[in-house]
Design a protein around this motif. Structure first.
Motif, mmCIF file in Angstrom:
data_model
loop_
_atom_site.group_PDB
_atom_site.id
_atom_site.type_symbol
_atom_site.label_atom_id
_atom_site.label_comp_id
_atom_site.label_asym_id
_atom_site.label_seq_id
_atom_site.Cartn_x
_atom_site.Cartn_y
_atom_site.Cartn_z
ATOM 1 N N LEU A 164 0.823 -1.206 0.000
ATOM 2 C CA LEU A 164 0.000 0.000 0.000
ATOM 3 C C LEU A 164 0.861 1.262 0.000
ATOM 4 O O LEU A 164 0.587 2.217 -0.731
ATOM 5 N N LEU A 165 1.941 1.241 0.816
ATOM 6 C CA LEU A 165 2.820 2.408 0.869
ATOM 7 C C LEU A 165 3.503 2.642 -0.475
ATOM 8 O O LEU A 165 3.609 3.784 -0.943
ATOM 9 N N PHE A 166 3.992 1.561 -1.096
ATOM 10 C CA PHE A 166 4.610 1.704 -2.426
ATOM 11 C C PHE A 166 3.584 2.161 -3.463
ATOM 12 O O PHE A 166 3.891 2.940 -4.372
ATOM 13 N N HIS A 167 2.354 1.664 -3.332
ATOM 14 C CA HIS A 167 1.297 2.087 -4.263
ATOM 15 C C HIS A 167 1.075 3.595 -4.164
ATOM 16 O O HIS A 167 1.007 4.307 -5.180
ATOM 17 N N TYR A 168 0.972 4.109 -2.915
ATOM 18 C CA TYR A 168 0.791 5.544 -2.735
ATOM 19 C C TYR A 168 1.968 6.325 -3.309
ATOM 20 O O TYR A 168 1.802 7.371 -3.963
ATOM 21 N N PHE A 169 3.175 5.823 -3.075
ATOM 22 C CA PHE A 169 4.374 6.537 -3.523
ATOM 23 C C PHE A 169 4.419 6.643 -5.046
ATOM 24 O O PHE A 169 4.557 7.748 -5.602
ATOM 25 N N TYR A 170 4.281 5.511 -5.723
ATOM 26 C CA TYR A 170 4.407 5.530 -7.186
ATOM 27 C C TYR A 170 3.212 6.204 -7.854
ATOM 28 O O TYR A 170 3.351 6.887 -8.881
ATOM 29 N N THR A 171 2.031 6.035 -7.272
ATOM 30 C CA THR A 171 0.848 6.681 -7.850
ATOM 31 C C THR A 171 0.959 8.196 -7.735
ATOM 32 O O THR A 171 0.631 8.932 -8.684
ATOM 33 N N ALA A 172 1.466 8.677 -6.589
ATOM 34 C CA ALA A 172 1.654 10.125 -6.426
ATOM 35 C C ALA A 172 2.794 10.631 -7.302
ATOM 36 O O ALA A 172 2.704 11.705 -7.906
ATOM 37 N N PHE A 173 3.890 9.824 -7.379
ATOM 38 C CA PHE A 173 5.051 10.227 -8.165
ATOM 39 C C PHE A 173 4.693 10.386 -9.645
ATOM 40 O O PHE A 173 5.153 11.312 -10.313
ATOM 41 N N LEU A 174 3.859 9.504 -10.162
ATOM 42 C CA LEU A 174 3.426 9.572 -11.554
ATOM 43 C C LEU A 174 2.167 10.421 -11.728
ATOM 44 O O LEU A 174 1.547 10.408 -12.789
ATOM 45 N N LYS A 175 1.783 11.155 -10.672
ATOM 46 C CA LYS A 175 0.689 12.141 -10.704
ATOM 47 C C LYS A 175 -0.652 11.524 -11.093
ATOM 48 O O LYS A 175 -1.485 12.162 -11.726
ATOM 49 N N GLN A 176 -0.856 10.264 -10.676
ATOM 50 C CA GLN A 176 -2.114 9.610 -11.010
ATOM 51 C C GLN A 176 -3.295 10.137 -10.197
ATOM 52 O O GLN A 176 -4.440 10.035 -10.626
ATOM 53 N N TYR A 177 -3.002 10.701 -9.025
ATOM 54 C CA TYR A 177 -4.087 11.257 -8.229
ATOM 55 C C TYR A 177 -4.535 12.626 -8.746
ATOM 56 O O TYR A 177 -5.513 13.191 -8.250
#
Length: 603
Positions: free
Chosen positions: A47-60
């Motif tokens: 979950l933590l990695f999901h949040y990190f990469y999703t935020a890093f790639l500006k998916q949110y």
């Protein structure tokens, strides 16, 4: 929904999905066992990695109600990075890799996250409109512009159009469906498609369409009584004048049936860049467009000279909005009939090029006011030309009219005599004096097209002077480009004329405009009012003794300089104020027609 509300919702959804994926994967593999601590820790790490990469790639930050394949690809890339990073952490800390658990967790995780985003699009995307509530619309062009317009029309509630069919000349698209809308025929079959599909509106969605091809399609559209609109041209889109998804009514320039004249940009740039340019009549239709075109070539300073303060203010504000920090923009409120003022302005600014567009141009009005025509078009031109010569201007370009050829009107005679003066001055001056002559300018102040549109809006009828009245037509940008190009080509004494193709019947223009506005000619009606004072059934662009066979530049003809009766001009200027209007008319027409030869059409 605000950005922060969207963010919180997506973060909570993703947390639920990751936890569910971990629990389901372990339960499927070990249905009777309790979930061990390492599985819970692994889920937290994922979950933590999901949040990190999703935020890093500006998916949110994505608007998932408009999700495309590209956004889905980047989302799956973020999830893949999260799974790989979780696997590396698991191997590093436990020295063991739980491949089955990771594999099933990864499948569930990716499927559920992907479906959550698609569900977001389905729920929040605007609902598709139905034909029953809106005008059934035919889209001409199934390319990128056509699909973009179609998508917008299907989702927009304030535009009461719903696409029901495409036509496209790419035969590989025939039979296909775009947004469940079929490509049913080519553009040659528009009238049949309109009848078969009960079409109530047509949208031409091909921004790159050449003028000749546009004319062909519009000819097909005029066979129907359906209102036709178009997406903006590529030039308007590129220059940011209008967004691609904004529909426009058919303009009369779309019916010219020829491509617009292009400029020698390199030659113009070398002439104008870092120079001071002065434009008279800068607030008028032609003058203001000349200013807009000139600004693209980075002059050091542009001087906007005009008699009407409101129009000068309008063009000044328009140019300042774009070029305030780049080019010096100066206004001069002045009357070209004021000789001293013209010399003051020229001496102060010392322009390199003068574009003289100020003039009285309305034929019937000048018939009733011949002295005003002489004072503005002849004396005013003399004042500006003399002042330009006195201040060392390099090039002087005067805007003239096809009505100066074999003139039957006072306006035409005044422009013809002004041409004579410019030609005479060119023979003995260091300043290069030239004239640019063109026909009717579509959309200019006082032209017939705005009148036709106003009459259609009121329900008709359209007033046409005579069923056989023909005119040469060009657009405001074309006229302005010709003026600017003439300044580059000028050697002194020439008359430059644009090749405007074949002349067009005014009544044909009127009929096409009615039909493309969605009406029948008989519903709006046509009224013939008779030829007005000074008008001719046809206009000419060059006199017979003016013509060179070759074109001096693609689509531009040049007239030969000829002898001028300077003494006759001086005599009429010095005595006009003591003549009666009828005597003045007679003398002006006599002087002008002694100069001009037999008719010739440039085509």
């Amino acid at each position: 929904m605000t950005y922060y509300n969207r963010l919180i919702t997506l973060v909570l959804f993703d947390a639920m999905i990751v936890v569910t994926a971990v629990f389901l994967s372990y339960w499927l593999l070990n249905p009777l066992d309790e979930i061990p601590a390492f599985a819970l820790i692994g889920g937290l790490v994922l979950l933590l990695f999901h949040y990190f990469y999703t935020a890093f790639l500006k998916q949110y930050k994505k608007a998932w109600e408009y999700v495309t394949a590209s956004e889905m690809f980047h989302l799956f890339r973020a999830m893949a990075f999260a799974l790989i990073s979780t696997s590396i952490c698991q191997l590093y800390f436990t020295h063991y890799l739980y491949l089955r658990e990771l594999f099933i967790t990864g499948i569930l995780y990716m499927v559920m996250i992907g479906y959550s985003r698609l569900a977001w699009r389905v729920y929040f995307n605007p609902k598709i409109k139905r034909p029953s509530d809106n005008k059934r619309t035919l889209i001409v062009g199934a390319g990128s512009a056509g699909t973009m317009i179609t998508s917008r029309l299907l989702k927009s509630n304030h535009i009461k159009l719903v696409p029901v069919a495409f036509v496209d000349d790419d035969k590989t698209k025939l039979g296909l469906e775009i947004f469940n809308i079929p490509v049913v025929a080519t553009t040659n079959d528009i009238s049949q498609v309109v009848e078969e599909y009960k079409i109530e509106h047509i949208v031409i969605a091909i921004p790159s369409l050449k003028r000749e091809d546009m004319n062909t399609i519009l000819s097909e559209c005029t066979k129907t009584t359906v209102k036709t609109q178009i997406v903006p041209s590529l030039e308007e889109i590129v220059h940011g004048n209008v967004p691609i998804n904004e529909l426009q009514d058919i303009q009369m320039e779309d019916l010219l049936g020829r491509s617009p004249v292009q400029l020698d940009d390199k030659g113009i740039l070398e002439t104008i860049v870092e120079s001071t340019i002065l434009v008279t009549g800068a607030g008028g239709s032609i003058g203001s467009e000349i200013c807009r075109q000139i600004m693209k070539y980075n002059p050091a300073k542009i001087v906007l000279l005009g008699h009407g303060e409101n129009s000068i203010y309008a063009i000044e504000m328009e140019l300042l909005e774009i070029y305030e920090d780049k080019i010096e923009i100066v206004t001069e409120i002045a009357d070209i009939q004021d000789r001293r003022r013209m010399f003051e302005v020229m001496d102060h600014h010392r322009p390199k090029i003068v574009y003289h567009a100020a003039a009285h141009k309305h034929v019937p009005l000048m018939e009733s006011n011949p002295k005003e025509a002489l004072k503005n078009n002849i004396l005013g031109t003399r004042n500006v030309a003399d002042a330009a010569e006195g201040s060392g201007v390099n090039t002087f370009v005067m805007v003239s009219s096809d009505k100066a050829v074999n003139p039957t009107s006072i306006m035409g005679a005044s422009k013809c005599i002004a041409e004579m003066m410019i030609s005479y001055k060119s023979s003995s001056s260091h300043t290069k004096f030239v004239t640019v002559r063109f026909g009717n300018v579509l959309g200019s102040n006082g032209s017939v097209i705005p009148l036709f549109k106003k009459q259609i809006k009121k329900g008709g009828p359209l007033t046409v002077t005579h069923p056989e009245m023909v005119r040469y037509f060009m657009t405001i940008p074309e006229a302005s480009r010709l003026v600017i190009q003439a300044g580059v080509l000028a050697k002194g004494g020439e008359v430059f004329v644009l090749d405007m193709g074949e002349p067009v019947k005014i009544v044909d223009f009127a009929k096409k405009l009615i039909q493309l506005s969605g009406y029948k000619v008989e519903d709006i009606g046509l009224t013939f009012t008779g030829i007005r004072p000074g008008e001719k059934l046809f206009e000419e662009l060059l006199g017979a003794d003016e013509v060179y066979e070759e074109q001096v530049y693609p689509k531009i003809h040049i007239g030969k300089p000829r002898d001028v009766n300077w003494h006759a001009i001086q005599d009429i200027i010095s005595t006009y104020d003591v003549m009666s209007e009828e005597t003045l008319k007679e003398r002006m027409l006599c002087l002008a027609n002694n100069r001009v030869g037999n008719e010739i059409h440039v085509s």
